[in-house]
Design an enzyme around this catalytic site. Structure first.
Site, PDB file in Angstrom:
ATOM      1  N   ASP A  69       0.971  -1.251   0.141  1.00 38.57           N
ATOM      2  CA  ASP A  69      -0.719   0.301  -0.140  1.00 38.57           C
ATOM      3  C   ASP A  69       1.229   1.108  -0.108  1.00 38.57           C
ATOM      4  OD1 ASP A  69      -2.241   1.657   0.154  1.00 38.57           O
ATOM      5  OD2 ASP A  69      -1.213   1.965   1.752  1.00 38.57           O
ATOM      6  N   ALA A  70       1.106   2.189  -0.352  1.00 38.30           N
ATOM      7  CA  ALA A  70       1.338   3.859  -0.632  1.00 38.30           C
ATOM      8  C   ALA A  70       1.013   4.182   0.782  1.00 38.30           C
ATOM      9  CB  ALA A  70       0.901   4.176  -1.629  1.00 38.30           C
ATOM     10  N   TYR A  71      -0.093   4.722   0.760  1.00 39.41           N
ATOM     11  CA  TYR A  71      -0.773   5.944   1.071  1.00 39.41           C
ATOM     12  C   TYR A  71      -0.831   5.676   3.094  1.00 39.41           C
ATOM     13  CZ  TYR A  71      -1.090   8.163  -2.852  1.00 39.41           C
ATOM     14  OH  TYR A  71      -1.986   8.752  -4.451  1.00 39.41           O
ATOM     15  N   ARG A  90      -7.594  13.274   6.179  1.00 36.25           N
ATOM     16  CA  ARG A  90      -7.851  12.006   5.543  1.00 36.25           C
ATOM     17  C   ARG A  90      -8.651  10.526   6.065  1.00 36.25           C
ATOM     18  NH1 ARG A  90      -5.422   7.591   2.746  1.00 36.25           N
ATOM     19  NH2 ARG A  90      -4.366   6.108   4.200  1.00 36.25           N
ATOM     20  N   SER A 121      -1.825   0.633  -4.972  1.00 32.91           N
ATOM     21  CA  SER A 121      -2.720   2.467  -3.831  1.00 32.91           C
ATOM     22  C   SER A 121      -3.945   2.458  -5.012  1.00 32.91           C
ATOM     23  CB  SER A 121      -1.838   3.014  -4.775  1.00 32.91           C
ATOM     24  OG  SER A 121      -1.801   4.065  -4.091  1.00 32.91           O
ATOM     25  N   ASN A 122      -4.166   3.035  -3.911  1.00 40.17           N
ATOM     26  CA  ASN A 122      -6.088   3.812  -4.221  1.00 40.17           C
ATOM     27  C   ASN A 122      -5.691   4.901  -5.476  1.00 40.17           C
ATOM     28  OD1 ASN A 122      -8.116   2.086  -3.265  1.00 40.17           O
ATOM     29  ND2 ASN A 122      -7.969   3.546  -1.028  1.00 40.17           N
TER      30      ASN A 122
END
Lengths: 246, 246
Positions: free
Chosen positions: B9-11, B40, B115-116
């Site tokens: 996952d990125a964030y 967020r 990622s999203n």
């Protein structure tokens, strides 16, 4: 535009989910309001996440799991009897004071609830609050095995009432629910149960602590999801006039 | 059990989404941390709600809409240049300090991001942080037009890397993402970026105000969605050892 049916969200619209705070406060003195707010946020999150994961479990399960998360993250231990006493309050939520008279004044329309609640939860709630005598139907998303705001949830209205979406006025206090119902094609009235002005006044007049204000800030403004309600109302008592004018 | 690919996952996992707080604080002194937290939460909510409504818009849109909501609910007016400067920070998020060395140490595996984020956001972020030289793929859910934790999002890994789900170790700090990846059938490591102990220490040592603590309380414990991670780690530096032992 004709309105042939008025369909209500239950939790937060007809029934005051914040009324669980008295029970949570009794069980955990000093933490009641915080538990209530956090529980509600996680309850909604779990309904959306389970829907998106394709792992539906009914709202009774989601409600228990989100309360368990809430007590765990706050470091509060509960015995089974206390836990069950809090959960039981969801079957005895208080009706908002404007609900019964508004419903009675619209008896010329079909009247129904469309709710995330499980059939058992909703049947108990409707009976305990005496709304069973004025409602034509109590529709649970459980029949579609997915929660609002999935279009499959709103699609349950037409077969239950025999009224097409364009002739339905859907009423909700929840901005995400308003957005979902509009996206599906219903007429929608948004009831602002907590206006920014009311929130400011409450904060000024009480010892309401900042986190609660912030939790409420998640829900007091219309969401930016590309849809706007047809009507914005401050009380359910405005609905009979809207219905009569169509 | 073999691990042939490690997908991140990125964030919040490789990139510190809290690092936008410096920019939001500069734009709105005294409100930076609050904006960051509320933004967020709404960003995630909008990704889930749009997915569930069948009204996907990419993460750039969701990120802008959720910031607009946040500023509106806090009563903060922004000019377009300020708004864009805040948004631009999402293309320059800081890598967590343990990210680069952990990735480099696992170069025997296929390494990727799922990622999203939109392709444009992710490509800029990966280039700006220098990860483009160590990653085999940067996979955006945009190809499936639905956000995590939909199984359709995790299903993008196999065609992109040619590795079956059972041979993938997925790494995320987000409990809902851990749950979704496990439900889909990946092996999952949950990195606890904010442990309850660290949160308590932070609160005790600073003037961190209660609402921020509570926002973080939404994400510090594993969610009760019926799934548990295979591994719980405190830093990405634990990953090479896990991968080597399989």
């Amino acid at each position: 535009m004709r309105i042939k049916a008025v369909v209500f969200d239950a939790y937060g619209t007809l029934y005051d989910v914040q009324s669980v705070a008295a029970v949570t406060e009794q069980a955990f003195p000093g933490h009641g309001d915080m538990i209530t707010q956090l529980w509600r946020i996680k309850q909604l999150e779990y309904s959306w996440l389970r829907s998106l994961m394709g792992r539906y479990e009914d709202f009774a399960t989601v409600t228990r799991d989100s309360l368990a998360y809430t007590l765990r993250v706050l470091g509060l231990a509960s015995d089974p009897a206390t836990f069950d006493r809090i959960i039981d309050k969801y079957l005895h939520l208080e009706l908002y004071s404007d609900a019964s008279s508004a419903l009675t004044a619209m008896k010329g329309c079909k009247l129904a609830i469309l709710s995330n609640g499980s059939p058992a939860m909703l049947n108990a709630l409707v009976q305990n609050s005496g709304l069973d005598s004025v409602l034509d139907a109590t529709i649970s998303v459980d029949a579609a095995k997915i929660f609002k705001p999935s279009p499959q949830a709103y699609a349950l209205i037409e077969p239950a009432l025999g009224v097409s979406p364009a002739d339905v006025l859907f009423v909700s206090s929840n901005p995400w629910d308003v957005s979902g119902a509009k996206a599906f094609g219903l007429k929608v009235a948004w009831i602002e149960r907590i206006t920014p002005e009311a929130m400011a006044a409450t904060c000024a007049a009480s010892d309401l602590v900042p986190p609660l204000t912030m939790f409420k800030a998640l829900r007091t403004q219309m969401d930016q999801l590309g849809f706007a309600p047809d009507y914005r109302i401050a009380a359910l008592s405005e609905l009979p006039g809207i219905v009569a004018s169509k």
